[in-house]
Design a protein around this motif. Structure first.
Motif, PDB file in Angstrom:
ATOM      1  N   ASP A  53      10.050   8.670   5.560  1.00 58.05           N
ATOM      2  CA  ASP A  53       9.054   9.717   5.786  1.00 58.05           C
ATOM      3  C   ASP A  53       7.951   9.568   4.740  1.00 58.05           C
ATOM      4  N   VAL A  54       6.736   9.292   5.197  1.00 56.22           N
ATOM      5  CA  VAL A  54       5.621   9.053   4.274  1.00 56.22           C
ATOM      6  C   VAL A  54       4.553  10.144   4.376  1.00 56.22           C
ATOM      7  N   GLU A  55       4.855  11.219   5.092  1.00 59.23           N
ATOM      8  CA  GLU A  55       3.858  12.254   5.364  1.00 59.23           C
ATOM      9  C   GLU A  55       3.229  12.805   4.083  1.00 59.23           C
ATOM     10  N   ALA A  56       4.003  12.923   3.033  1.00 56.11           N
ATOM     11  CA  ALA A  56       3.504  13.556   1.815  1.00 56.11           C
ATOM     12  C   ALA A  56       2.476  12.701   1.092  1.00 56.11           C
ATOM     13  N   TYR A  57       2.577  11.378   1.225  1.00 56.96           N
ATOM     14  CA  TYR A  57       1.750  10.534   0.353  1.00 56.96           C
ATOM     15  C   TYR A  57       0.902   9.498   1.076  1.00 56.96           C
ATOM     16  N   TYR A  58       1.049   9.364   2.404  1.00 60.14           N
ATOM     17  CA  TYR A  58       0.199   8.393   3.099  1.00 60.14           C
ATOM     18  C   TYR A  58      -0.915   9.110   3.847  1.00 60.14           C
ATOM     19  N   HIS A  59      -1.970   8.361   4.216  1.00 60.78           N
ATOM     20  CA  HIS A  59      -3.196   9.001   4.690  1.00 60.78           C
ATOM     21  C   HIS A  59      -3.930   8.029   5.624  1.00 60.78           C
ATOM     22  N   ARG A  89       3.857  10.356  -9.444  1.00 59.84           N
ATOM     23  CA  ARG A  89       3.281  10.533 -10.778  1.00 59.84           C
ATOM     24  C   ARG A  89       2.360  11.762 -10.855  1.00 59.84           C
ATOM     25  N   THR A  90       1.608  12.012  -9.794  1.00 56.63           N
ATOM     26  CA  THR A  90       0.565  13.047  -9.852  1.00 56.63           C
ATOM     27  C   THR A  90       0.815  14.234  -8.935  1.00 56.63           C
ATOM     28  N   GLY A  91       1.681  14.054  -7.934  1.00 51.78           N
ATOM     29  CA  GLY A  91       1.907  15.118  -6.962  1.00 51.78           C
ATOM     30  C   GLY A  91       0.845  15.183  -5.876  1.00 51.78           C
ATOM     31  N   GLU A  94       0.828  -1.208   0.000  1.00 53.72           N
ATOM     32  CA  GLU A  94       0.000   0.000   0.000  1.00 53.72           C
ATOM     33  C   GLU A  94       0.865   1.262   0.000  1.00 53.72           C
ATOM     34  N   LEU A  95       1.881   1.268   0.834  1.00 55.55           N
ATOM     35  CA  LEU A  95       2.795   2.419   0.892  1.00 55.55           C
ATOM     36  C   LEU A  95       3.491   2.633  -0.445  1.00 55.55           C
ATOM     37  N   ALA A  96       3.927   1.547  -1.081  1.00 51.64           N
ATOM     38  CA  ALA A  96       4.628   1.658  -2.361  1.00 51.64           C
ATOM     39  C   ALA A  96       3.713   2.258  -3.426  1.00 51.64           C
ATOM     40  N   ASN A  97       2.450   1.825  -3.457  1.00 53.16           N
ATOM     41  CA  ASN A  97       1.529   2.346  -4.463  1.00 53.16           C
ATOM     42  C   ASN A  97       1.138   3.796  -4.179  1.00 53.16           C
ATOM     43  N   CYS A  98       1.013   4.153  -2.909  1.00 55.50           N
ATOM     44  CA  CYS A  98       0.742   5.549  -2.566  1.00 55.50           C
ATOM     45  C   CYS A  98       1.919   6.441  -2.976  1.00 55.50           C
ATOM     46  N   LYS A  99       3.119   5.928  -2.772  1.00 56.27           N
ATOM     47  CA  LYS A  99       4.303   6.706  -3.154  1.00 56.27           C
ATOM     48  C   LYS A  99       4.377   6.874  -4.668  1.00 56.27           C
ATOM     49  N   CYS A 125      -1.906  12.962  -2.981  1.00 58.91           N
ATOM     50  CA  CYS A 125      -2.081  11.785  -2.132  1.00 58.91           C
ATOM     51  C   CYS A 125      -3.150  10.880  -2.730  1.00 58.91           C
ATOM     52  N   LEU A 126      -2.883   9.581  -2.775  1.00 60.34           N
ATOM     53  CA  LEU A 126      -3.817   8.634  -3.374  1.00 60.34           C
ATOM     54  C   LEU A 126      -5.144   8.589  -2.603  1.00 60.34           C
ATOM     55  N   ILE A 127      -5.098   8.536  -1.264  1.00 57.21           N
ATOM     56  CA  ILE A 127      -6.339   8.477  -0.490  1.00 57.21           C
ATOM     57  C   ILE A 127      -7.120   9.785  -0.629  1.00 57.21           C
ATOM     58  N   CYS A 128      -6.432  10.915  -0.679  1.00 62.47           N
ATOM     59  CA  CYS A 128      -7.121  12.187  -0.928  1.00 62.47           C
ATOM     60  C   CYS A 128      -7.862  12.134  -2.267  1.00 62.47           C
ATOM     61  N   ASP A 129      -7.211  11.567  -3.275  1.00 66.67           N
ATOM     62  CA  ASP A 129      -7.849  11.461  -4.589  1.00 66.67           C
ATOM     63  C   ASP A 129      -9.013  10.470  -4.561  1.00 66.67           C
ATOM     64  N   ILE A 130      -8.868   9.372  -3.831  1.00 60.49           N
ATOM     65  CA  ILE A 130      -9.967   8.417  -3.688  1.00 60.49           C
ATOM     66  C   ILE A 130     -11.149   9.081  -2.982  1.00 60.49           C
ATOM     67  N   ASN A 131     -10.870   9.841  -1.929  1.00 58.07           N
ATOM     68  CA  ASN A 131     -11.939  10.578  -1.247  1.00 58.07           C
ATOM     69  C   ASN A 131     -12.697  11.482  -2.215  1.00 58.07           C
ATOM     70  N   ARG A 132     -11.948  12.222  -3.026  1.00 55.61           N
ATOM     71  CA  ARG A 132     -12.590  13.147  -3.979  1.00 55.61           C
ATOM     72  C   ARG A 132     -13.425  12.379  -5.002  1.00 55.61           C
ATOM     73  N   GLU A 133     -12.908  11.257  -5.459  1.00 56.13           N
ATOM     74  CA  GLU A 133     -13.631  10.447  -6.437  1.00 56.13           C
ATOM     75  C   GLU A 133     -14.950   9.937  -5.855  1.00 56.13           C
ATOM     76  N   GLU A 134     -14.897   9.445  -4.611  1.00 50.84           N
ATOM     77  CA  GLU A 134     -16.102   8.906  -3.978  1.00 50.84           C
ATOM     78  C   GLU A 134     -17.105  10.015  -3.659  1.00 50.84           C
ATOM     79  N   GLN A 135     -16.623  11.167  -3.231  1.00 58.94           N
ATOM     80  CA  GLN A 135     -17.538  12.280  -2.950  1.00 58.94           C
ATOM     81  C   GLN A 135     -18.196  12.791  -4.225  1.00 58.94           C
ATOM     82  N   ALA A 136     -17.462  12.771  -5.324  1.00 58.66           N
ATOM     83  CA  ALA A 136     -18.040  13.223  -6.590  1.00 58.66           C
ATOM     84  C   ALA A 136     -19.097  12.246  -7.096  1.00 58.66           C
ATOM     85  N   PHE A 137     -18.849  10.936  -6.930  1.00 64.58           N
ATOM     86  CA  PHE A 137     -19.787   9.923  -7.415  1.00 64.58           C
ATOM     87  C   PHE A 137     -20.988   9.765  -6.490  1.00 64.58           C
TER      88      PHE A 137
END
Length: 329
Positions: A266-272, A169-171, A159-164, A173-185
């Motif tokens: 340090d995973v602060e930038a990309y983990y959630h 790739r995008t700059g 999970e950490l590797a994929n979040c990183k 956070c993956l979970i932040c993006d998942i949250n936005r996707e679910e809130q939009a849908f």
């Protein structure tokens, strides 16, 4: 007693071997060690940390048996296994506790996460709960557990590797993006409050595989303010209450808190911070089993589209609110 770690070269992972765990009591109806009067816990408590009597990981583990080799490595099972008692009442489960009480549980989780993280031998601290005989629970008294691992568990490592990778790739956070996707849908969202969002994500392999995620980008319980901890307590009560309401029966589940590692990069930038539920029911009395291809190939197969199950859980949540005398959002 055999307690050790054995290396799996196929997966680059370690298997815990703990022969002492076969001696655990099974669903005792009387003489519960977690109840006041047992002599093992205080006569009065609200929530309590209790060192596991049958640990798979130990602060001072024995040396492994001399059966390893260069290929089949072994090492001592360094770590810590704790039981977190939710209540002195033998039958009160998480959704039946008050929000004030669950907030004290969140505080204890936070305290233990921080304290266990101080040991430099610990790499990851996992807080979890198993609920129901369907997931192998041997002690009915309401409780969860904490494992402090001396190695990074494979799923968390993945999970950490994929979040990183997503962040590189995008700059973002993956979970932040998942949250936005679910809130939009919206169709998979069950509930939200000021600080937390609950949904059954697009990709889950369990029909009712709920996520609870922090809305703000934070990585661990120790980051949360007092209002956030209370909001988490409210969400935990509401979502477990909704699960029990869904089929009008105690809903079995495995619940795991996913937080940043306590050591290493340090995973602060990309983990959630998020909580994942793995509930085995696909219908009231039918189990969604993990079968050969799912365990043998990790090829998950969900028997229901979550666009079908999320509205069902959402309706159960609204019914639960009505039963509790709470206005629907």
């Amino acid at each position: 007693m055999l307690v050790e770690l054995r290396y799996n070269p196929l997966l680059d992972d370690w298997t815990m071997v703990a022969s002492n765990r076969k001696n655990r009591p099974t669903m005792p109806k009387t003489d519960c060690p977690f109840c006041p009067g047992s002599g093992k816990v205080p006569e009065e408590y609200e929530v309590l940390k209790y060192d596991n009597d049958f640990p798979a990981l130990m602060e001072q583990p024995p040396e492994p048996d001399p059966v390893g080799s260069d290929l089949y490595r072994t090492k001592p099972a360094v770590g810590k296994c704790e039981v977190i008692l939710y209540s002195p009442n033998h039958t009160t489960t998480l959704p039946e506790l008050t929000v004030d009480h669950i907030e004290k549980l969140v505080d204890l989780w936070t305290k233990r996460y921080v304290e266990l993280g101080k040991d430099p031998r610990h790499q990851y601290v996992m807080i979890f709960e198993n609920r129901g005989e369907e997931v192998g629970v041997t002690m009915p008294h309401p409780h969860g557990q904490i494992y402090a691992y001396s190695q990074m568990p494979l799923k968390i490592r993945t999970e950490l590797a994929n979040c990183k990778k997503h962040h590189e790739r995008t700059g973002s956070c993956l979970i932040c993006d998942i949250n936005r996707e679910e809130q939009a849908f919206q169709q998979r969202v069950i509930a939200e409050n000021d600080h937390f969002l609950s949904y059954i994500p697009f990709f889950t392999d369990y029909p009712y595989g709920l996520f609870i995620t922090s809305k703000s980008h934070q990585t661990a319980l120790s980051d949360f303010s007092r209002p956030q901890k209370r909001a988490l307590a409210e969400m935990l009560k509401q979502m477990t209450g909704a699960m029990d309401t869904l089929f009008q029966r105690p809903f079995p589940y495995m619940m795991v808190l996913h937080q940043r590692p306590v050591a290493g990069a340090d995973v602060e930038a990309y983990y959630h911070f998020h909580i994942e539920f793995y509930p085995p029911l696909r219908e009231r009395n039918k189990i969604k089993y993990y079968a050969s291809s799912e365990l043998g190939a990790w090829a998950a197969c969900n028997p229901h589209a979550v666009e079908e199950t999320a509205p069902q859980l959402r309706k159960a949540y609204l019914r639960w609110l009505k039963q509790e005398g709470v206005d629907a959002p």
